[in-house]
Design a protein around this motif. Structure first.
Motif, short mmCIF file in Angstrom:
data_model
loop_
_atom_site.label_atom_id
_atom_site.label_comp_id
_atom_site.label_asym_id
_atom_site.label_seq_id
_atom_site.Cartn_x
_atom_site.Cartn_y
_atom_site.Cartn_z
N ALA A 68 1.07 -1.27 0.20
CA ALA A 68 -0.50 0.14 -0.05
C ALA A 68 0.90 1.11 0.50
CB ALA A 68 -1.03 0.27 1.36
N PHE A 69 1.98 1.38 0.38
CA PHE A 69 3.21 1.85 0.72
C PHE A 69 3.55 3.07 -0.83
CE2 PHE A 69 7.06 4.20 1.09
CZ PHE A 69 6.79 5.42 2.20
N TRP A 70 3.61 1.49 -1.44
CA TRP A 70 4.56 1.46 -2.17
C TRP A 70 3.36 2.42 -3.45
CZ3 TRP A 70 2.62 -0.15 -7.04
CH2 TRP A 70 3.85 -0.31 -8.56
N ARG A 71 1.91 2.10 -3.49
CA ARG A 71 0.94 2.40 -4.20
C ARG A 71 1.16 4.14 -3.86
NH1 ARG A 71 -1.50 -2.85 -3.27
NH2 ARG A 71 -3.07 -2.18 -1.53
N ALA A 72 1.02 4.35 -2.76
CA ALA A 72 1.03 5.77 -2.04
C ALA A 72 1.47 6.38 -3.08
CB ALA A 72 0.91 5.62 -0.96
N VAL A 73 3.18 6.08 -2.78
CA VAL A 73 4.43 6.91 -4.19
C VAL A 73 3.92 6.95 -5.59
CG1 VAL A 73 6.48 6.23 -4.18
CG2 VAL A 73 5.76 5.73 -2.07
N VAL A 74 3.95 5.56 -5.75
CA VAL A 74 3.56 5.89 -7.39
C VAL A 74 2.29 6.86 -7.49
CG1 VAL A 74 2.15 4.04 -8.90
CG2 VAL A 74 4.40 3.76 -7.38
N ASP A 75 1.61 6.76 -6.61
CA ASP A 75 -0.14 7.53 -7.32
C ASP A 75 0.62 8.67 -6.79
OD1 ASP A 75 -1.11 5.55 -7.46
OD2 ASP A 75 -2.33 5.42 -5.35
N ALA A 76 1.68 9.70 -5.74
CA ALA A 76 1.99 10.53 -5.55
C ALA A 76 3.19 11.52 -6.64
CB ALA A 76 3.11 11.40 -4.39
N ALA A 77 3.91 10.66 -7.59
CA ALA A 77 4.82 10.66 -8.29
C ALA A 77 3.57 10.48 -9.70
CB ALA A 77 5.83 9.70 -8.25
N LEU A 78 3.05 9.40 -9.89
CA LEU A 78 2.45 9.55 -10.87
C LEU A 78 1.56 9.93 -11.50
CD1 LEU A 78 3.92 6.05 -12.82
CD2 LEU A 78 5.05 7.90 -13.41
N GLY A 79 0.67 10.47 -10.38
CA GLY A 79 -0.53 11.40 -10.94
C GLY A 79 -0.24 11.84 -11.12
N ALA A 80 0.65 13.25 -10.62
CA ALA A 80 0.50 14.75 -10.97
C ALA A 80 1.10 14.51 -12.39
CB ALA A 80 1.94 15.09 -9.89
N GLN A 81 1.66 13.54 -12.71
CA GLN A 81 2.53 13.87 -14.28
C GLN A 81 1.60 13.43 -15.49
OE1 GLN A 81 5.59 10.49 -15.65
NE2 GLN A 81 7.39 12.05 -14.22
N VAL A 82 0.57 12.39 -15.15
CA VAL A 82 -0.77 12.33 -15.62
C VAL A 82 -1.86 13.59 -15.99
CG1 VAL A 82 -2.71 10.63 -15.92
CG2 VAL A 82 -0.48 9.52 -15.65
N THR A 83 -1.69 14.16 -14.90
CA THR A 83 -2.60 15.07 -14.78
C THR A 83 -2.55 16.01 -15.52
OG1 THR A 83 -1.85 15.57 -12.96
CG2 THR A 83 -3.52 14.54 -12.24
N ARG A 84 -1.10 15.99 -15.61
CA ARG A 84 0.28 17.82 -16.32
C ARG A 84 -0.40 17.18 -18.12
NH1 ARG A 84 5.55 18.86 -13.46
NH2 ARG A 84 5.62 20.33 -15.04
N ARG A 135 -2.95 0.13 -16.04
CA ARG A 135 -3.91 0.54 -15.90
C ARG A 135 -4.70 2.05 -15.24
NH1 ARG A 135 -4.98 -3.78 -12.33
NH2 ARG A 135 -5.13 -2.38 -10.06
N HIS A 136 -3.10 2.50 -14.39
CA HIS A 136 -4.01 3.81 -13.85
C HIS A 136 -3.03 5.00 -14.02
CE1 HIS A 136 -6.15 2.28 -10.31
NE2 HIS A 136 -5.56 1.03 -9.96
N TYR A 137 -1.87 4.54 -14.95
CA TYR A 137 -1.52 5.22 -15.63
C TYR A 137 -0.40 5.16 -17.17
CZ TYR A 137 -1.13 6.57 -10.53
OH TYR A 137 -1.51 6.91 -9.57
N ILE A 138 -0.44 4.35 -17.29
CA ILE A 138 0.70 4.12 -18.99
C ILE A 138 -0.70 4.25 -19.72
CG2 ILE A 138 1.86 2.04 -20.32
CD1 ILE A 138 3.62 1.41 -18.19
N GLU A 139 -1.47 3.36 -19.44
CA GLU A 139 -3.16 3.11 -20.50
C GLU A 139 -3.78 4.20 -20.20
OE1 GLU A 139 -4.95 -0.57 -19.03
OE2 GLU A 139 -3.64 -1.73 -19.93
N PRO A 140 -3.99 5.56 -19.12
CA PRO A 140 -4.58 6.31 -20.10
C PRO A 140 -3.78 7.19 -20.44
CG PRO A 140 -4.78 5.58 -17.52
CD PRO A 140 -3.60 4.67 -17.94
N ALA A 141 -2.52 7.13 -20.05
CA ALA A 141 -1.49 8.16 -20.67
C ALA A 141 -1.44 8.17 -22.15
CB ALA A 141 -0.03 8.52 -20.46
N LEU A 142 -1.90 6.65 -22.53
CA LEU A 142 -1.48 6.03 -24.14
C LEU A 142 -2.66 6.26 -25.07
CD1 LEU A 142 0.94 2.84 -24.52
CD2 LEU A 142 1.28 5.48 -25.06
N ALA A 143 -3.92 6.56 -24.09
CA ALA A 143 -4.87 6.55 -24.55
C ALA A 143 -5.37 8.26 -25.31
CB ALA A 143 -6.05 6.50 -23.54
#
Length: 221
Positions: A68-84, A135-143
């Protein structure tokens, strides 16, 4: 990370004797560094806690588990990227969409060496973590760019390649912006301004996109 990190009291353990822990943003940044440097399997909860400067129970107390900590780390780092990464504006030329996507992606990744290392490591492992990234970052970015690349390939304006080849052609070169030790040995100045780094990102984006938009003779037929 420079400067003194802000701190907060440990949740659920109030009192003057409670150890102080870094603020959430610092915890997640240090977690990203640890997972990148050690890899997921070697980053034990105890080692993570040592690097964070907190109790060995902190990861489970705050996040529930290392996963769960790994997912939180990834969400913080990649979530900000995808939204930009801006979605395509209706009616935009497909070539402009691809060029803007690649340029924005490279610009966003400037100064993110730990994220690049984590992604490269996880991409080589067939795990649930890779499923999560896709599921959460690579595919949404490619879309955001896939419809434009498909139309460009169909019209002969872009080299026709499978999506996996296209992904690596666009994404992998970002390592050239963040792998500083090798880049310096290849002639990159040790100290560069942010504007100079942006210029390098733009130059790399132009090189990649111009290559993709130069169809071979076979593609033209």
């Amino acid at each position: 990370m420079g400067g003194k990190a802000s701190t907060t009291r440990r949740p659920g353990r109030p009192g003057a004797d409670s150890p102080e822990v870094p603020a959430e943003r610092d915890v997640l940044l240090r977690g990203l560094e640890a997972f990148a440097e050690l890899g997921y399997d070697r980053a034990s909860a105890r080692e993570l806690a040592r690097r964070l400067g907190v109790s060995h129970t902190f990861i489970n107390d705050r996040y529930g588990s290392k996963a769960a900590f790994w997912r939180a780390v990834v969400d913080a780092a990649l979530g900000a990227q995808v939204t930009r990464l801006a979605p395509a504006v209706p009616g935009s030329d497909d070539e402009d969409v691809v060029r803007r996507f690649v340029t924005d992606f490279y610009r966003i990744n400037i100064g993110e060496p730990y994220l690049a290392v984590l992604m490269a490591d996880e991409s080589a492992r067939d795990t649930e973590r890779l499923d999560y990234l896709c599921r959460h970052y690579i595919e949404p970015a490619l879309a955001l760019v896939a419809p434009s690349t498909e139309r460009l390939m169909a019209s002969g304006r872009m080299v026709r390649v499978p999506m996996d080849v296209l992904f690596f052609a666009i994404i992998t070169p970002v390592s050239g912006l963040v792998q500083e030790p090798l880049a310096r040995r290849l002639g990159r100045p040790e100290h560069m301004s942010h504007a100079e780094r942006l210029a390098r990102a733009d130059a790399l984006a132009g090189l990649v996109v111009d290559g993709l938009l130069a169809p071979s003779d076979a593609n033209r037929r």
